[in-house]
Structures are given as structure tokens and as C-alpha cells.
Design a protein around this motif. Structure first.
Motif, PDB file in Angstrom:
ATOM      1  N   ALA A  55      40.786  31.014  44.016  1.00  0.00           N
ATOM      2  CA  ALA A  55      40.043  31.003  42.761  1.00  0.00           C
ATOM      3  C   ALA A  55      40.352  32.277  41.984  1.00  0.00           C
ATOM      4  N   GLN A  56      40.433  32.150  40.664  1.00  0.00           N
ATOM      5  CA  GLN A  56      40.700  33.291  39.818  1.00  0.00           C
ATOM      6  C   GLN A  56      39.496  34.233  39.818  1.00  0.00           C
ATOM      7  N   VAL A  57      39.731  35.526  40.136  1.00  0.00           N
ATOM      8  CA  VAL A  57      38.666  36.515  40.153  1.00  0.00           C
ATOM      9  C   VAL A  57      38.531  37.104  38.755  1.00  0.00           C
ATOM     10  N   GLU A  58      37.331  37.046  38.225  1.00  0.00           N
ATOM     11  CA  GLU A  58      37.096  37.604  36.900  1.00  0.00           C
ATOM     12  C   GLU A  58      37.081  39.127  36.996  1.00  0.00           C
ATOM     13  N   GLU A  59      37.940  39.779  36.236  1.00  0.00           N
ATOM     14  CA  GLU A  59      38.049  41.227  36.313  1.00  0.00           C
ATOM     15  C   GLU A  59      36.995  41.914  35.453  1.00  0.00           C
ATOM     16  N   GLU A  84      41.741  44.790  43.916  1.00  0.00           N
ATOM     17  CA  GLU A  84      42.035  43.500  44.541  1.00  0.00           C
ATOM     18  C   GLU A  84      40.829  42.564  44.495  1.00  0.00           C
ATOM     19  N   GLN A  85      39.633  43.136  44.345  1.00  0.00           N
ATOM     20  CA  GLN A  85      38.405  42.344  44.262  1.00  0.00           C
ATOM     21  C   GLN A  85      37.970  42.117  42.815  1.00  0.00           C
ATOM     22  N   GLY A  86      38.831  42.505  41.874  1.00  0.00           N
ATOM     23  CA  GLY A  86      38.532  42.262  40.466  1.00  0.00           C
ATOM     24  C   GLY A  86      37.716  43.344  39.794  1.00  0.00           C
TER      25      GLY A  86
END
Length: 298
Positions: A55-59, A84-86
Motif C-alpha cells: 500500500a502507498q504510504v502517505e508521506e 521508510e515509514q513515510g
């Protein structure tokens, strides 16, 4: 008899034709069903492939204030892990304790990593702020330093000792001096002790209050100075080797991540604190500061 034979032959032809039509219909239905099944399988496989993709992580970006050493160094260490965790860190370095809290309260910063809990409590009370701790990270044992003597016993009568002028660190310095027998304080003084709370000063030491950040630069002007470890490190002082006395690891002055009440439960702040309290950070602190900075979450 011939007529009956003709009738029977006609009936047989009709029956055979009907069977042929039924088989053709079943064949068509089977083909359609097979095609539908294949289509369904393809759709299902496509859905599975999509679900298997990460899933795309929202930055998000966190603007965080920090003292140069060790706070900004620790934050720079965890920045790639958080990315790496956005969570991207924008680290703003300060040389004082006031502006990081002012800018946090006014919304220019999302968090700061510069202070211990007693200082934040005092600051909130003085300014009417409501800043809170999101988590404790480390302890920086407070020390007394000197370029003139090698031990506290060598301090002469009337020696000048510099201490921080902010209420919390001033009290911290006086408590450390009292614990090492240089002075005595009133029982009510506590962590907010001031020179007025000194009940016994047998060597008539003179205490000069200065901004904490100035103390390392002014060390040559005094017989001794009580200095916060982050400022000592910036001045290339080694707390374990250069301090005449130093707090032990049981110090209650845990350095914290300070935030506002409106964002203390945000996912980005939770990720920040979780990484700062991780084993990787514990190892980083122990390997890089040799006891001058102690993890508070072991």
C-alpha cells in the motif's frame, strides 16, 4: 405395414434431431460457463495481484527543533528509518531552550527534542503554555567542570562557580553541589532551588548565574561551572573524563520529545517516538556517547 415403418422412421428421426439439439445447447452452455469461469478467475487473480502490492504510504513532514548535540545527531540517525515509514524530518537546530518551545507552541514546529521534563514543566507554568511530553528518550548526566582545579576539594575560599540561570537547571546544579558536600540547601528547596535556599556555604563560594549555552565558553572566567551535557559535548568536553562530579544514571531529568496537545496522538508523532525508543537508537547512544548520554527506555 409400410406405413407403420414410415411412421416409426419419422419418429426416430425427430428423436435423433432433438438429442442433437440438446447436445449442441449443452455444449454452448458449457463453453459459456467455462468462459465465464476463466473471466472470473482472471478478475480474481488481478485482484489478488493488486492486494499483494504494498500500500502507498502517505508521506508527511515533521518540523522538529533540536539541540545540536546529542539531539540533532540522534534525529539524523533515525531520519532514514522514519523516511521508510513515510515520515520526513526537517530538523531545526537551536542553541537555546526558549525558542524551541515558543515556536512549538505557535505552530512553527511540530515537536522539539531539547529538554527534560522538569524544565518543560517550569516553562509551561511561567508562560501559560500546555506543551506535553510524547515520550522520554535519554538522560544527559549534569556535571561540574573546571579549567583551574582537578577536584572539588581544590576549590579555594570564595571561589566563583557559574551555574545556569533558568530555574530548573539552576536548581539541578545546586542540588548536585549539595549532594557532593559543597553547600547545604533548605529541605523545601527541591528542584527549583536558588542561591537564596543555601543554608550553609562553609567556603563562601560565589554563585554566578548565566545562560546555560554560555557556560562552556565562559569556563575560563570561573573556578568551576555546572554545565548541561549537551553544551559540554558541543565544547568538546568529555563528561566522563573532564567533569569533576557528574549525576548518575538514576537522574530524573529525562530528555523528552515535546509536542502540542493537538498533535500528540498523530501517527507521525507516534512513529517518531517509537523509533527514538527502539533498540537501534539504544545501540547508537551507547556506542557513540560512552556513558555521557544514557538511554532512558532500556
Amino acid at each position: 405395414m409400410k406405413k407403420w415403418l414410415l411412421v416409426l422412421a419419422a419418429v426416430l428421426l425427430i428423436f435423433v434431431a432433438g438429442c442433437a439439439q440438446d447436445n449442441g445447447g449443452n455444449t454452448g452452455n458449457n463453453a459459456a460457463q467455462n468462459q465465464n469461469a476463466e473471466t472470473n478467475n482472471e478478475a480474481e487473480n488481478g485482484a489478488n495481484e493488486q492486494s499483494e502490492q504494498p500500500a502507498q504510504v502517505e508521506e508527511v513532514t515533521l518540523n522538529i527543533g533540536a539541540s545540536e548535540i546529542p539531539h540533532s545527531e540522534i534525529l539524523n540517525f533515525v531520519a532514514p528509518i522514519l523516511a521508510e515509514q513515510g515520515v520526513n524530518l526537517n530538523i531545526v537546530v537551536f542553541n537555546d531552550y526558549v525558542q524551541p518551545n515558543v515556536q512549538l507552541y505557535e505552530g512553527e514546529l511540530d515537536a522539539n527534542f531539547v529538554q527534560h521534563q522538569p524544565y518543560l514543566d517550569e516553562f509551561n507554568a511561567e508562560r501559560g503554555y500546555d506543551l506535553v511530553s510524547a515520550g522520554g528518550i535519554h538522560i544527559e548526566p549534569f556535571g561540574v567542570y573546571s579549567n583551574r582545579v582537578q577536584s572539588l576539594d581544590e576549590l579555594e575560599e570564595g571561589a566563583k562557580i557559574a551555574i545556569p540561570n533558568d530555574p530548573t537547571n539552576r536548581g539541578r546544579a545546586l542540588l548536585l553541589l549539595a549532594q557532593n558536600g559543597l553547600i547545604e540547601l533548605s529541605e523545601e528547596a527541591g528542584t527549583s532551588a536558588t542561591p537564596a535556599d543555601i543554608t550553609n556555604n562553609p567556603h563562601n563560594f560565589e554563585f554566578v548565574e548565566l545562560e546555560a549555552a554560555m557556560l562552556p565558553r565562559m569556563l575560563d572566567e570561573f573556578d568551576a561551572a555546572a554545565i548541561n551535557t549537551n553544551y559540554a559535548l558541543q565544547a568538546d568536553l568529555n563528561p566522563l573524563e573532564d567533569a569533576l562530579v557528574i549525576e548518575d544514571a538514576e537522574s530524573p531529568y529525562v530528555n523528552i520529545v515535546a509536542v502540542r496537545p493537538d498533535n500528540q496522538d498523530s501517527e507521525a508523532i507516534k512513529k517518531l517516538v517509537a523509533v527514538l525508543q527502539s533498540q537501534e537508537v539504544e545501540e547508537f547512544i551507547l556506542e557513540n556517547y560512552n556513558g555521557a548520554v544514557v538511554p532512558a527506555f532500556q
